[in-house]
Design an enzyme around this catalytic site. Structure first.
Site, PDB file in Angstrom:
ATOM      1  N   TYR A 128       0.436  -1.032   0.019  1.00 17.87           N
ATOM      2  CA  TYR A 128      -0.142  -0.160   0.129  1.00 17.87           C
ATOM      3  C   TYR A 128       1.058   1.426   0.005  1.00 17.87           C
ATOM      4  CZ  TYR A 128      -3.374   3.474   1.740  1.00 17.87           C
ATOM      5  OH  TYR A 128      -4.168   4.651   1.606  1.00 17.87           O
ATOM      6  N   ASP A 223       9.293   2.594  -0.676  1.00 12.64           N
ATOM      7  CA  ASP A 223       8.216   3.553  -0.424  1.00 12.64           C
ATOM      8  C   ASP A 223       8.447   2.494   1.507  1.00 12.64           C
ATOM      9  OD1 ASP A 223       4.850   3.071   0.489  1.00 12.64           O
ATOM     10  OD2 ASP A 223       6.702   4.372   1.364  1.00 12.64           O
ATOM     11  N   LYS A 251       5.359   9.776   8.270  1.00  7.97           N
ATOM     12  CA  LYS A 251       4.872   9.165   9.964  1.00  7.97           C
ATOM     13  C   LYS A 251       6.195   9.877  10.280  1.00  7.97           C
ATOM     14  CE  LYS A 251       2.308   5.177   7.671  1.00  7.97           C
ATOM     15  NZ  LYS A 251       1.235   5.019   7.960  1.00  7.97           N
TER      16      LYS A 251
HETATM   17  P1  KE4 Z   1      -0.023   8.365   4.352  1.00  7.35           P
HETATM   18  O1  KE4 Z   1      -1.252   8.738   2.773  1.00  7.35           O
HETATM   19  O2  KE4 Z   1      -1.793   7.433   4.833  1.00  7.35           O
HETATM   20  O3  KE4 Z   1       0.560   9.129   5.234  1.00  7.35           O
HETATM   21  O4  KE4 Z   1       0.303   7.390   3.902  1.00  7.35           O
HETATM   22  C1  KE4 Z   1       0.201   6.362   2.921  1.00  7.35           C
HETATM   23  C2  KE4 Z   1       1.517   5.488   3.280  1.00  7.35           C
HETATM   24  C3  KE4 Z   1       2.062   5.175   3.171  1.00  7.35           C
HETATM   25  N1  KE4 Z   1       3.338   3.707   2.430  1.00  7.35           N
HETATM   26  C4  KE4 Z   1       3.190   3.220   3.014  1.00  7.35           C
HETATM   27  C5  KE4 Z   1       3.867   2.299   3.221  1.00  7.35           C
HETATM   28  C6  KE4 Z   1       1.927   3.020   4.255  1.00  7.35           C
HETATM   29  O5  KE4 Z   1       1.740   2.241   5.226  1.00  7.35           O
HETATM   30  C7  KE4 Z   1       0.984   4.727   4.188  1.00  7.35           C
HETATM   31  C8  KE4 Z   1       0.311   4.853   5.207  1.00  7.35           C
HETATM   32  N2  KE4 Z   1       0.115   3.276   6.150  1.00  7.35           N
HETATM   33  C9  KE4 Z   1      -1.216   3.603   6.897  1.00  7.35           C
HETATM   34  C10 KE4 Z   1      -1.504   2.392   8.070  1.00  7.35           C
HETATM   35  N3  KE4 Z   1      -1.017   1.136   7.250  1.00  7.35           N
HETATM   36  C11 KE4 Z   1      -1.654   4.071   7.722  1.00  7.35           C
HETATM   37  C12 KE4 Z   1      -3.165   4.212   8.608  1.00  7.35           C
HETATM   38  C13 KE4 Z   1      -4.767   4.785   7.894  1.00  7.35           C
HETATM   39  O6  KE4 Z   1      -4.564   4.419   6.321  1.00  7.35           O
HETATM   40  O7  KE4 Z   1      -5.252   5.598   8.172  1.00  7.35           O
END
Ligand code: KE4
Length: 414
Positions: A128, A223, A251
């Site tokens: 993701y 990523d 993060k």
């Molecule tokens: P954000 O747009 O949520 O800041 O980041 C997206 C993203 C990109 N790449 C990786 C590897 C990620 O894990 C994420 C976001 N992770 C999720 C949880 N697995 C965030 C939690 C959520 O979607 O509320």
């Protein structure tokens, strides 16, 4: 508010029931609006490696906020955070700050396309990278099939150039390169998968992707939004010694404030406006509050004591949980890299999305709710990772293992 949440995974859809509402948090502990307390293993989905409301982060924010909350003007905080990122990930020669991991991944893929002049990108089933249209693609039925949307509202045209391969399966990537010679702009992957549960790369997998990208002139994008400064102070690229062309971050670099970043080889990054022609922008990018929270957090990441702590606490926690599962006769598969870990309800090792999906989700859901009832908050999905912080210690381990003994017993008797 759709589902009463600001992000879907928080709604407990896959585990059932309704989420609690948090009132405040400190260190490794959450307090909900009814006064119940939980040890937190999500830590806001990764950012809080120093724990909630760390005194140095709070003090830095309090000092900064009195000097203004946003400038929209270059400021020294951006430079300091950029230097800390580069100190920890020397492979990042230039970096651009944005406001989320989604923005970072979306921009890095646009940059790969701008740099190569090619349109197709490769991602992996179960990885993701945020919710940009081009990445909301159904896991490819045949690895080299053109992308099909996996969400309403995403036009087929937006994902047509997104191809899906299988994680830890170099042949599936080779097949795409052969079928689309000279058309692949780049590969994006989580170098340690964290969105199918935690699944590390098999030996040789990252090396193989590096070689293929070099051979075909495609941009290799790690990523590290989740793995960055979590699996190792220098991220997965340092842990496994593989140099991507671009890295996306989020993060941890914001310490709990909204931040993302993309960066890497100077030659590629100089394509980014205003130096180069590739456009990307953001009102709040580089804002002082997110920058100072990130600076204090990365200073904590840079301290060797942090990683001694993660090793000690991580090992004790995993051993306690493994003993609890064994005592209850519940088969689990656990793995840990630094401050990030995965726990699968599976009798076999989990090495990719297909094996992750074979886990006993019913057992996981019972375990999740039993842990919550006993004051431990783990991710409300089998397909997430767990995070510890410098605030997790003996007291939290004792509390967690006691909860796990009860939770595994409930799984067993179900
Ligand atoms: P954000 O747009 O949520 O800041 O980041 C997206 C993203 C990109 N790449 C990786 C590897 C990620 O894990 C994420 C976001 N992770 C999720 C949880 N697995 C965030 C939690 C959520 O979607 O509320």
């Amino acid at each position: 508010m759709p589902g009463g949440v600001s992000s879907p995974v928080r709604a407990f859809k896959s585990v059932g029931g309704n989420p609690f509402f948090v009132k405040e948090a400190k260190g490794a502990w959450l307090t909900d609006v009814d006064g119940n307390q939980y040890v937190d293993y999500i830590m806001s989905w990764g950012p809080l490696i120093l724990g909630h409301a760390h005194e140095r982060v709070v003090a830095a924010l309090q000092a900064a906020v009195a000097k203004g909350t946003s400038y929209g003007i270059p400021n020294p905080y951006e430079v300091e955070l950029a230097q800390l990122v580069q100190q920890l990930m020397p492979n990042i020669e230039m970096v651009r700050f944005v406001n989320s991991g989604t923005e970072a991944c979306m921009s890095a893929l646009r940059l790969a396309r701008a740099y190569t002049g090619r349109d197709k990108i490769i991602k992996f089933a179960g990885n993701y990278h945020g919710h940009a249209d081009m990445l909301l693609v159904a896991a490819g039925s045949g690895v080299a099939t053109l992308g099909l949307p996996n969400s309403p509202g995403v036009p087929e045209s937006a994902v047509r150039n997104t191809l899906t391969a299988n994680f830890n399966d170099l042949d599936s990537v080779q097949a795409i390169f052969e079928q689309h010679k000279g058309e692949i702009a780049g590969i994006i992957l989580e170098p340690v998968a964290g969105n199918m549960g935690m699944v590390p790369p098999n030996k040789g997998f990252l090396e193989g992707l590096r070689e293929m990208c070099t051979q075909h002139g495609a941009v290799l994008i790690f990523d590290e939004v989740m793995t960055g400064f979590r699996v190792d102070p220098g991220g997965a690229q340092t842990l496994f010694g593989i140099q991507p062309d671009l890295t996306t971050l989020g993060k941890v670099i914001g310490g709990g404030l909204p931040v993302g970043a993309y960066g890497g080889k100077r030659e590629i990054m100089e394509m980014v406006a205003p130096v180069g022609p590739m456009y990307q922008a953001g009102t709040l990018s580089g804002n002082p509050l997110a920058m100072v929270a990130g600076i204090e957090t990365l200073k904590g990441v840079a301290s060797p004591a942090t990683w001694d702590h993660m090793a000690t606490v991580g090992a004790a926690l995993d051993e306690g949980v493994a003993d609890a599962a064994q005592a209850a006769g519940v088969p689990i598969f656990q793995q840990r890299l630094g401050s990030m870990s995965g726990l699968f309800f599976s009798e076999q090792p989990v090495t990719d999305y297909a094996t992750a999906k074979q886990c006993d989700l019913e057992a996981f859901n019972i375990f999740f709710h039993a842990m919550l009832e006993n004051g431990v908050y783990i991710a409300p999905s089998q397909f997430e990772a767990a995070f510890i912080s410098t605030a997790h210690g003996k007291k939290e381990i004792k509390h967690t293992v006691a909860a796990a003994e009860k939770a595994f017993a409930q799984v067993r008797s179900a």
